[in-house]
Enzyme design. Structure first.
Site, PDB file in Angstrom:
ATOM      1  N   THR A   1      -6.778   2.537  -6.289  1.00  0.00           N
ATOM      2  CA  THR A   1      -7.946   2.458  -5.405  1.00  0.00           C
ATOM      3  C   THR A   1      -8.785   3.720  -5.569  1.00  0.00           C
ATOM      4  O   THR A   1      -8.276   4.833  -5.404  1.00  0.00           O
ATOM      5  CB  THR A   1      -7.503   2.262  -3.942  1.00  0.00           C
ATOM      6  OG1 THR A   1      -6.858   0.988  -3.856  1.00  0.00           O
ATOM      7  CG2 THR A   1      -8.687   2.268  -2.991  1.00  0.00           C
TER       8      THR A   1
ATOM      9  N   LYS B   1      -9.606  -0.604  -8.280  1.00  0.00           N
ATOM     10  CA  LYS B   1     -10.101  -1.272  -7.066  1.00  0.00           C
ATOM     11  C   LYS B   1     -11.153  -0.411  -6.365  1.00  0.00           C
ATOM     12  O   LYS B   1     -10.952   0.791  -6.172  1.00  0.00           O
ATOM     13  CB  LYS B   1      -8.939  -1.534  -6.100  1.00  0.00           C
ATOM     14  CG  LYS B   1      -9.375  -2.130  -4.763  1.00  0.00           C
ATOM     15  CD  LYS B   1      -8.183  -2.548  -3.923  1.00  0.00           C
ATOM     16  CE  LYS B   1      -8.596  -3.095  -2.582  1.00  0.00           C
ATOM     17  NZ  LYS B   1      -8.981  -2.058  -1.622  1.00  0.00           N
TER      18      LYS B   1
ATOM     19  N   HIS C   1     -14.073  -2.259   0.193  1.00  0.00           N
ATOM     20  CA  HIS C   1     -13.052  -1.850   1.163  1.00  0.00           C
ATOM     21  C   HIS C   1     -13.335  -2.509   2.528  1.00  0.00           C
ATOM     22  O   HIS C   1     -13.155  -1.891   3.580  1.00  0.00           O
ATOM     23  CB  HIS C   1     -13.039  -0.325   1.286  1.00  0.00           C
ATOM     24  CG  HIS C   1     -11.683   0.270   1.457  1.00  0.00           C
ATOM     25  ND1 HIS C   1     -10.971   0.848   0.448  1.00  0.00           N
ATOM     26  CD2 HIS C   1     -10.888   0.369   2.545  1.00  0.00           C
ATOM     27  CE1 HIS C   1      -9.822   1.297   0.903  1.00  0.00           C
ATOM     28  NE2 HIS C   1      -9.736   1.011   2.186  1.00  0.00           N
TER      29      HIS C   1
ATOM     30  N   SER D   1       0.836  -1.204   0.000  1.00  0.00           N
ATOM     31  CA  SER D   1       0.000   0.000   0.000  1.00  0.00           C
ATOM     32  C   SER D   1       0.875   1.260   0.000  1.00  0.00           C
ATOM     33  O   SER D   1       1.961   1.274   0.589  1.00  0.00           O
ATOM     34  CB  SER D   1      -0.876  -0.002   1.259  1.00  0.00           C
ATOM     35  OG  SER D   1      -1.425   1.271   1.494  1.00  0.00           O
TER      36      SER D   1
ATOM     37  N   TYR E   1      -2.707   5.128  -3.758  1.00  0.00           N
ATOM     38  CA  TYR E   1      -3.688   6.148  -3.400  1.00  0.00           C
ATOM     39  C   TYR E   1      -3.202   7.394  -4.114  1.00  0.00           C
ATOM     40  O   TYR E   1      -2.171   7.957  -3.756  1.00  0.00           O
ATOM     41  CB  TYR E   1      -3.725   6.358  -1.884  1.00  0.00           C
ATOM     42  CG  TYR E   1      -4.540   5.300  -1.173  1.00  0.00           C
ATOM     43  CD1 TYR E   1      -5.929   5.309  -1.261  1.00  0.00           C
ATOM     44  CD2 TYR E   1      -3.930   4.308  -0.437  1.00  0.00           C
ATOM     45  CE1 TYR E   1      -6.690   4.341  -0.624  1.00  0.00           C
ATOM     46  CE2 TYR E   1      -4.689   3.326   0.204  1.00  0.00           C
ATOM     47  CZ  TYR E   1      -6.065   3.361   0.105  1.00  0.00           C
ATOM     48  OH  TYR E   1      -6.814   2.399   0.723  1.00  0.00           O
TER      49      TYR E   1
HETATM   50  C1  PYR Z   1      -8.086   1.943   5.278  1.00  0.00           C
HETATM   51  O1  PYR Z   1      -7.872   2.404   6.401  1.00  0.00           O
HETATM   52  O2  PYR Z   1      -9.134   1.342   5.011  1.00  0.00           O
HETATM   53  C2  PYR Z   1      -7.108   2.113   4.252  1.00  0.00           C
HETATM   54  O3  PYR Z   1      -7.249   1.526   3.199  1.00  0.00           O
HETATM   55  C3  PYR Z   1      -5.971   2.967   4.460  1.00  0.00           C
END
Ligand code: PYR
Length: 368
Positions: free
Chosen positions: A174, A243, A267, A124, A148
């Site tokens: 994402t 995503k 998510h 990430s 991100y």
């Molecule tokens: C979350 O906290 O859900 C992330 O993807 C950073």
């Protein structure tokens, strides 16, 4: 960081973990992380009433698998492929932030554990480990990088250049987190990341430490548009998964604008509460995608049976997020491997009892 804040001490376990089922890991991790309540709440929690989060797992019960016998299946073969990447299992790791909360070795251990299981690790942007250190931890294993997107294209280019240099096979863009869902555990615990995020620090002074997830998301790009997909493809020269897709229309839009893969996810129920369970939207998305690009599915997977049902509903690969973090906390790299292998065991049993030998066979099953 205030000078009065206690030093964060994450787990240092490195051992096999016994797993009866994946759901039971949550309580074990809660007990294990009892001194780091805010971190556990951040990892476990969903948004608002956690309705969507709960539905994610419950939705798998709406479909049934017809057992088939007399099929001559003496074992199941879990091996599969994504493009030219050979995998020992269709179960991959879903990218998630700040593995340093769960374990002192952070993503280094996650990457090693996932590699040992013959699967894909995704770093990430908000990892506790740099892209290059994550890649060096498992140099022969396939990895992706989850972006991100920043408002600043220089930062996007900087990160993507590092990811390409580190040898990642795809970028995961994402698109469902232009701001954080309202996560009550974080509000109650006033949760702020107690550790730096080296991928942010490499570019600027702000490294995420001492900030909440909402502040971190606020620094990223809010107005993501379809043409950003091509921008990231051009910057990276790599396939781009989009995503956070829940709507067939958005899957169609993403493919029209160049997506090389669709990642169906809400998510883990951490963003829009009141949205559908991710599994409920998968069949319609698979129909819209019509095999033009691969589909990765995540959100709510806790059983091999869930993996089977997702594959039978149009997914090519199935990703798990929290279970990986729980394995990491309880057993380090080996704990991560154990989580994947436990799900592999359940999936193998399900496959054989359903009369399916290969992942290809599973994908051709009609659920009831
Ligand atoms: C979350 O906290 O859900 C992330 O993807 C950073």
């Amino acid at each position: 960081m205030g000078i009065f804040m206690a030093k964060y001490e994450a787990s240092t376990e490195e051992k096999h973990i016994d797993i009866v089922n994946i759901a039971s890991l949550e309580q074990r991790v809660k007990d294990h992380m009892s001194n780091e309540k805010g971190a556990f709440g951040y990892i476990r929690g969903g948004s608002e009433d956690e309705w969507t989060m709960k539905q994610n797992t419950e939705a798998f019960n709406k479909k049934r698998i017809m057992p088939r016998v007399l099929q001559g299946i003496d074992h199941a073969d879990l091996s599969t492929k994504l493009w030219d990447i050979d995998l020992k299992t269709p179960i991959i790791e879903a990218p998630s932030a700040a593995h340093g909360l769960a374990h002192a070795k952070g993503e280094v251990d996650t990457a090693k554990g996932v590699a040992k299981a013959g699967s894909i690790f995704s770093m990430s942007t908000y990892g506790s480990t740099s892209i290059e250190d994550g890649a060096a931890a498992a140099p022969d294993a396939p990895q992706f990088f989850q972006l991100y997107m920043s408002k600043d294209d220089k930062f996007n280019e900087f990160l993507i250049k590092k990811a390409v240099k580190a040898g990642v096979k795809a970028i995961i863009l994402t698109v469902d987190s232009t701001l954080g869902g309202y996560r009550e555990a974080d509000v109650i615990n006033k949760f702020q990341f107690p550790l730096p995020m080296p991928n942010l620090a490499a570019f600027s002074d702000g490294d995420g430490e001492g900030k909440g997830i909402s502040e971190i998301y606020a620094a990223a790009k809010q107005g993501i548009v379809p043409s950003d997909i091509q921008k990231i493809k051009d910057m990276s020269g790599l396939p781009v998964f989009v995503k956070g897709i829940q709507s067939p229309d958005d899957a169609q839009l993403a493919i029209e604008f160049g997506a090389d893969g669709i990642w169906v996810s809400n998510h883990g129920g951490r963003q829009l509460d009141g949205g559908p369970a991710s599994f409920d939207v998968l069949p319609a998305i698979a129909e819209a995608v019509d095999k033009r690009v691969p589909i990765v599915f995540d959100s709510g997977v806790r059983r091999g049976e869930h993996v089977f049902k997702a594959l039978a509903s149009g997914a090519d690969l199935v990703a798990i997020g929290r279970p990986i973090i729980y394995g990491l906390n309880l057993g380090g790299a080996q704990g991560v491997t154990d989580v994947i292998e436990h799900l592999n065991k359940e999936l193998s049993i399900t496959m054989q009892l359903a009369g399916t030998k290969t992942i290809h066979d599973v994908k051709n099953v009609d659920l009831l």
